[in-house]
Design a protein around this motif. Structure first.
Motif, PDB file in Angstrom:
ATOM      1  N   PRO A  71       0.816  -1.227   0.000  1.00 33.50           N
ATOM      2  CA  PRO A  71       0.000   0.000   0.000  1.00 33.50           C
ATOM      3  C   PRO A  71       0.845   1.270   0.000  1.00 33.50           C
ATOM      4  N   VAL A  72       1.935   1.267   0.748  1.00 28.13           N
ATOM      5  CA  VAL A  72       2.792   2.458   0.783  1.00 28.13           C
ATOM      6  C   VAL A  72       3.346   2.736  -0.613  1.00 28.13           C
ATOM      7  N   LEU A  73       3.761   1.665  -1.283  1.00 29.18           N
ATOM      8  CA  LEU A  73       4.287   1.824  -2.639  1.00 29.18           C
ATOM      9  C   LEU A  73       3.223   2.411  -3.565  1.00 29.18           C
ATOM     10  N   VAL A  74       2.022   1.852  -3.504  1.00 30.90           N
ATOM     11  CA  VAL A  74       0.956   2.298  -4.407  1.00 30.90           C
ATOM     12  C   VAL A  74       0.646   3.774  -4.191  1.00 30.90           C
ATOM     13  N   PHE A  75       0.409   4.146  -2.935  1.00 37.35           N
ATOM     14  CA  PHE A  75       0.050   5.538  -2.675  1.00 37.35           C
ATOM     15  C   PHE A  75       1.230   6.475  -2.939  1.00 37.35           C
ATOM     16  N   GLY A  76       2.435   6.026  -2.632  1.00 41.60           N
ATOM     17  CA  GLY A  76       3.608   6.857  -2.861  1.00 41.60           C
ATOM     18  C   GLY A  76       3.811   7.156  -4.328  1.00 41.60           C
ATOM     19  N   VAL A  77       3.773   6.119  -5.154  1.00 38.19           N
ATOM     20  CA  VAL A  77       3.971   6.319  -6.583  1.00 38.19           C
ATOM     21  C   VAL A  77       2.838   7.163  -7.154  1.00 38.19           C
ATOM     22  N   SER A  78       1.609   6.838  -6.723  1.00 39.96           N
ATOM     23  CA  SER A  78       0.457   7.570  -7.236  1.00 39.96           C
ATOM     24  C   SER A  78       0.545   9.052  -6.887  1.00 39.96           C
ATOM     25  N   ALA A  79       0.974   9.339  -5.660  1.00 41.01           N
ATOM     26  CA  ALA A  79       1.116  10.736  -5.253  1.00 41.01           C
ATOM     27  C   ALA A  79       2.159  11.432  -6.117  1.00 41.01           C
ATOM     28  N   THR A  80       3.294  10.778  -6.336  1.00 45.66           N
ATOM     29  CA  THR A  80       4.364  11.399  -7.100  1.00 45.66           C
ATOM     30  C   THR A  80       3.938  11.665  -8.546  1.00 45.66           C
ATOM     31  N   LEU A  81       3.198  10.700  -9.113  1.00 43.30           N
ATOM     32  CA  LEU A  81       2.722  10.889 -10.484  1.00 43.30           C
ATOM     33  C   LEU A  81       1.770  12.079 -10.561  1.00 43.30           C
ATOM     34  N   ASP A  82       0.836  12.139  -9.587  1.00 42.56           N
ATOM     35  CA  ASP A  82      -0.104  13.261  -9.578  1.00 42.56           C
ATOM     36  C   ASP A  82       0.633  14.581  -9.410  1.00 42.56           C
ATOM     37  N   GLY A  83       1.629  14.579  -8.515  1.00 45.20           N
ATOM     38  CA  GLY A  83       2.409  15.792  -8.303  1.00 45.20           C
ATOM     39  C   GLY A  83       3.091  16.235  -9.590  1.00 45.20           C
TER      40      GLY A  83
END
Lengths: 273, 221, 60
Positions: free
Chosen positions: B170-182
């Motif tokens: 979950p940390v990986l998923v949300f982390g990558v997703s946040a970075t992509l959105d950013g």
């Protein structure tokens, strides 16, 4: 009998072995009968889906397997709590038994899902929410299995696995939510407790039969493995020796008639299914 | 207790600097390998950079976690720790906090360098740093449970990775997703809240689990 | 639903998929039953050898 005494006896391997003899054959025959009925019904007599045609019949394999995969992991968490918090001996054996069973169910759910995906979505494998969640579940099972294998002492292995299972169960909702972060193209859950299924009865009835059969298989497996493990673990204890010396000979899955002399007759009384 | 444990662990880290630095070196090295492997195609590298950085952070953290209890286990200090460090919650937290400072926090500080190497878009950098800051505590805290369970077992590294990969997902998923959105100029608030939430949840629950796991491992040996 | 056996096997062109899935399930079920059986055998063997040991040690 008051509750506390009953609880104590439930945790006693000897008591469990005594009462569970008939359960095992009951569950196993029930499981095989239900699975046979559900499968034949689903394969031959259920109407084809108006969109997916006959490939939808994979549902009668896929959904029971997927449901087992999830419930077994939940059971692992419960057994883990029983072992670590209430120190219930039997729970350790349950844990040991459930890991390979759940791993098999999860693998089957993934495999049948992939096969179903090919004609339906046009690809063997798609990283959609539920598929990925099931894959992660398989990894969780792998972890438990590897941990159990790595620790030589069975009691310590059970306790370590219990802890890992509890942590995993707490994590599952988060894992599920996180993988649903991607858009999902899976069809919704087939059975929900609150609403009637959208499928016609002719389609979901065989599914229900197969699901019940799968759970009976789980129960039969659990009882059989527990009885085995109890006999092995307690082989030096008085009551198991008495059992072998023929005073109460009912080793094996089914309750057998009393036999006066023990030795040779046991070899013929073959085990299990 | 937290402060006592924190100081002791910090001294240990200072005394064996090389061991503490190795995961960071690994992170740097692996990032360079990716940059070289992509063969100078900087656009594609930039697209993949959020995933690469997060996965490498995950792996480097695993390397660091593997050593978290190992030395204490080998010289018997772990037994003392389990028996006498009370309350266990605070003591465990102290240990993990040092591991996080030496690894998670250090990796967050190192992240801008990685972002440069991997051609991450500048817009994504603040979100990446914030995500790492909020997400790496969860990695360390959850990882400590696994490290405690596998301490002293042969082949601990691979086993640890096997146990922790699904829990860290979950940390990986949300982390990558946040970075992509950013990177796309969007506010990644939801994902960052999730990372923070997971870390807080881990902060309140995992120290108990880690303490229990340590007890199991010490009794086992 | 199906007119004859051939239609049943073909599954409207999806035969390969359907039978592969059911085959895997059946294989897993059989494997499972075989393992249960082997388990009982092993337990019996273990208990029998244990009993023979005990008897041997009791005899002078």
């Amino acid at each position: 009998m008051n509750f506390k005494a009953w609880w104590h006896r439930l945790g006693s391997p000897k008591w469990f072995y005594r009462v569970s003899g008939p359960w095992q054959s009951l569950f196993l025959s029930l499981a095989l009968a239900l699975l046979a009925i559900g499968t034949v019904w689903g394969l031959a007599f259920a109407p084809p889906d108006y969109q997916q045609g006959n490939s939808f019949r994979i549902i009668y394999v896929h959904v029971p397997a997927a449901m087992l995969a999830q419930s077994v992991y939940l059971l692992l968490g419960v057994a883990g709590a029983l072992l670590l918090v209430w120190r219930m001996k039997l729970a350790g054996l349950v844990l040991e038994t459930l890991v390979p069973f759940g791993m098999g169910a999860t693998a089957l759910a993934l495999f049948s899902g992939a096969i179903w995906g090919k004609p339906t979505w046009g690809a063997w494998w798609v990283f959609d929410g539920r598929t990925t969640a099931t894959l992660v579940l398989l990894f969780l099972y792998f972890g438990l299995h590897a941990l159990r294998r790595a620790i030589p002492d069975p009691a310590a292995a059970s306790r370590a696995c219990a802890l890992l299972a509890i942590v995993g169960v707490i994590n599952i909702p988060i894992i599920k939510y996180s993988v649903h972060w991607w858009t999902t193209l899976h069809q919704g859950a087939t059975f929900k407790l609150t609403t009637a299924p959208a499928m016609p009865a002719a389609m979901w009835a065989p599914l229900l039969v197969n699901v019940l059969g799968a759970y009976c298989l789980l129960a039969a497996n659990l009882v059989a493995k527990l009885r085995n493990a109890i006999l092995r673990r307690e082989r030096s204890s008085r009551w198991v020796r008495d059992l072998m010396d023929g005073s109460q000979p009912s080793i094996g899955p089914a309750p057998s008639p009393n036999r006066p002399s023990a030795a040779p007759s046991h070899s013929q009384r073959s085990a299990a299914p | 207790m937290f402060a006592v444990q924190f100081r002791r662990e910090w001294l240990c880290v200072l005394r064996s600097k090389d061991e503490a630095l190795n995961p960071l070196v690994f992170l740097f090295l692996a990032a360079s390998l990716f940059a070289i492997g992509f063969g100078g195609s900087s656009d594609r590298l930039g697209e993949a950079a959020p995933a690469i950085i997060w996965v490498l952070v995950l792996l480097a953290n695993l390397l660091s976690l593997e050593a978290l209890f190992r030395r204490d286990f080998e010289d018997g200090a772990l037994e003392q720790f389990v028996l006498f460090a009370q309350p266990q919650f605070a003591a465990v937290l102290g240990k993990v906090a040092v591991q996080w400072c030496a690894c998670g926090l250090a990796m967050t500080l190192l992240a801008p360098l990685l972002a440069l190497m991997l051609n991450l878009s500048a817009a994504a950098l603040p979100t990446l740093l914030l995500g790492l800051l909020l997400g790496t505590p969860a990695l360390s805290l959850i990882g400590a449970v696994g490290a405690a369970l596998t301490v002293g077992l042969g082949g601990g590294g691979v086993l640890l990775a096997l146990l922790l990969a699904p829990l860290h997902l979950p940390v990986l998923v949300f982390g990558v997703s946040a970075t992509l959105d950013g990177g796309a100029g969007l506010a990644a608030t939801a994902q960052l809240y999730w990372l923070a939430g997971i870390s807080v949840l881990a902060l309140t629950l995992t120290p108990f689990a880690t303490a229990a796991a340590l007890r199991i491992s010490v009794e086992r040996s | 639903m199906f007119d004859d056996w051939q239609a049943f096997i073909a599954m409207g062109g999806h035969g390969l998929y359907v039978w592969l899935a059911y085959g895997a399930a059946l294989a897993l079920l059989i494997l499972h039953l075989v393992r249960l059986r082997a388990d009982w055998r092993k337990t019996l063997r273990l208990l029998r050898s244990k009993r023979d040991q005990d008897h041997a040690s009791q005899a002078p």
